[in-house]
Design an enzyme around this catalytic site. Structure first.
Site, PDB file in Angstrom:
ATOM      1  N   GLY A  44     -43.429 -75.699  24.516  1.00  0.00           N
ATOM      2  CA  GLY A  44     -44.642 -75.299  25.898  1.00  0.00           C
ATOM      3  C   GLY A  44     -45.253 -76.214  25.633  1.00  0.00           C
ATOM      4  N   GLN A  49     -52.538 -80.218  29.517  1.00  0.00           N
ATOM      5  CA  GLN A  49     -52.394 -81.510  29.097  1.00  0.00           C
ATOM      6  C   GLN A  49     -51.323 -82.670  29.274  1.00  0.00           C
ATOM      7  OE1 GLN A  49     -49.666 -78.258  26.609  1.00  0.00           O
ATOM      8  NE2 GLN A  49     -50.889 -79.537  25.338  1.00  0.00           N
ATOM      9  N   CYS A  89     -49.960 -79.097  18.088  1.00  0.00           N
ATOM     10  CA  CYS A  89     -49.448 -79.096  19.674  1.00  0.00           C
ATOM     11  C   CYS A  89     -49.243 -79.954  19.431  1.00  0.00           C
ATOM     12  CB  CYS A  89     -50.977 -78.600  20.036  1.00  0.00           C
ATOM     13  SG  CYS A  89     -51.097 -78.678  22.021  1.00  0.00           S
ATOM     14  N   LEU A  90     -48.727 -80.735  21.587  1.00  0.00           N
ATOM     15  CA  LEU A  90     -48.433 -81.861  21.219  1.00  0.00           C
ATOM     16  C   LEU A  90     -49.598 -82.855  21.860  1.00  0.00           C
ATOM     17  CD1 LEU A  90     -45.200 -81.137  23.480  1.00  0.00           C
ATOM     18  CD2 LEU A  90     -45.457 -82.269  20.817  1.00  0.00           C
ATOM     19  N   HIS A 131     -50.675 -69.386  23.202  1.00  0.00           N
ATOM     20  CA  HIS A 131     -51.016 -71.202  22.965  1.00  0.00           C
ATOM     21  C   HIS A 131     -51.786 -72.046  24.036  1.00  0.00           C
ATOM     22  CE1 HIS A 131     -51.092 -74.651  20.307  1.00  0.00           C
ATOM     23  NE2 HIS A 131     -51.093 -75.288  21.594  1.00  0.00           N
ATOM     24  N   GLU A 132     -50.332 -71.596  25.336  1.00  0.00           N
ATOM     25  CA  GLU A 132     -50.502 -72.317  26.503  1.00  0.00           C
ATOM     26  C   GLU A 132     -51.587 -71.744  27.266  1.00  0.00           C
ATOM     27  OE1 GLU A 132     -48.765 -75.017  26.360  1.00  0.00           O
ATOM     28  OE2 GLU A 132     -48.024 -74.407  25.056  1.00  0.00           O
ATOM     29  N   HIS A 135     -54.895 -73.330  26.594  1.00  0.00           N
ATOM     30  CA  HIS A 135     -54.890 -74.457  27.251  1.00  0.00           C
ATOM     31  C   HIS A 135     -55.678 -74.278  28.653  1.00  0.00           C
ATOM     32  CE1 HIS A 135     -52.816 -77.737  24.264  1.00  0.00           C
ATOM     33  NE2 HIS A 135     -52.155 -76.440  24.803  1.00  0.00           N
TER      34      HIS A 135
HETATM   35 ZN    ZN Z   1     -51.148 -77.166  22.831  1.00  0.00          ZN
END
Ligand code: ZN
Length: 168
Positions: A44, A49, A89-90, A131-132, A135
């Site tokens: 995701g 991000q 997480c990236l 999670h997204e 963000h």
């Molecule tokens: Zn993330």
């Protein structure tokens, strides 16, 4: 490929704004975000991000092209149950921790054609969407950990902060 912003980049802690118009620029961004997500082997990616403070994320929990999901102005209208599993997480490289989430969610959003979309999700997809969506509200997964779990990743978080202040 888009540049992925990493903690503690301030864009990651800001509330993202609602999208008013779905245009060509947005569709280009969506396509670039999928490429960037696959490149980073993520499931995701949320617009903040990649430095865009807008309420949109892309998700693919299956890895197949028909698993691709785009959520524009998403809202969780119902959440039930509780599940704990490991997340990364990236934008928070090197950190993984178990996070408690709702087990099942009902999401309302718009798709890239501007159609309203209703979705029931559970398992990895429900986790990923939660999670997204975090963000989009400026919240990172390690900020959901309890005190003990947060202590366990504290050193890695501190390292990210130090590296960010002093890239040399
Ligand atoms: Zn993330």
């Amino acid at each position: 490929m888009l540049k992925i912003r990493t903690y503690p980049d301030p864009v990651l802690s800001r509330q993202a704004r609602a999208i008013r118009e779905i245009d060509r620029d947005l569709r280009t961004l969506i396509s670039e975000m999928f490429d960037t997500m696959y490149e980073g082997r993520g499931v995701g990616l949320a617009a903040p991000q990649v430095g865009e403070g807008i309420r949109m994320c892309v998700v693919n929990c299956t890895g197949d092209s028909d698993g691709e999901l785009v959520l524009i102005n998403p809202v969780i209208v119902e959440a039930t149950g509780e599940a704990t599993d490991e997340e990364g997480c990236l934008s928070v490289p090197g950190v993984r921790s178990k996070v408690i989430r709702s087990e099942r969610i009902h999401v309302r959003a718009y798709d890239p054609r501007g159609q309203e979309l209703e979705l029931e999700a559970d398992g990895l997809q429900a986790r990923c969407i939660q999670h997204e969506l975090d963000h989009l509200d400026g919240r990172l997964f390690f900020q959901r950990l309890n005190e003990a779990a947060r202590m366990a990743v504290r050193r890695q978080i501190k390292e990210l902060e130090d590296e960010y202040k002093d890239p040399a």
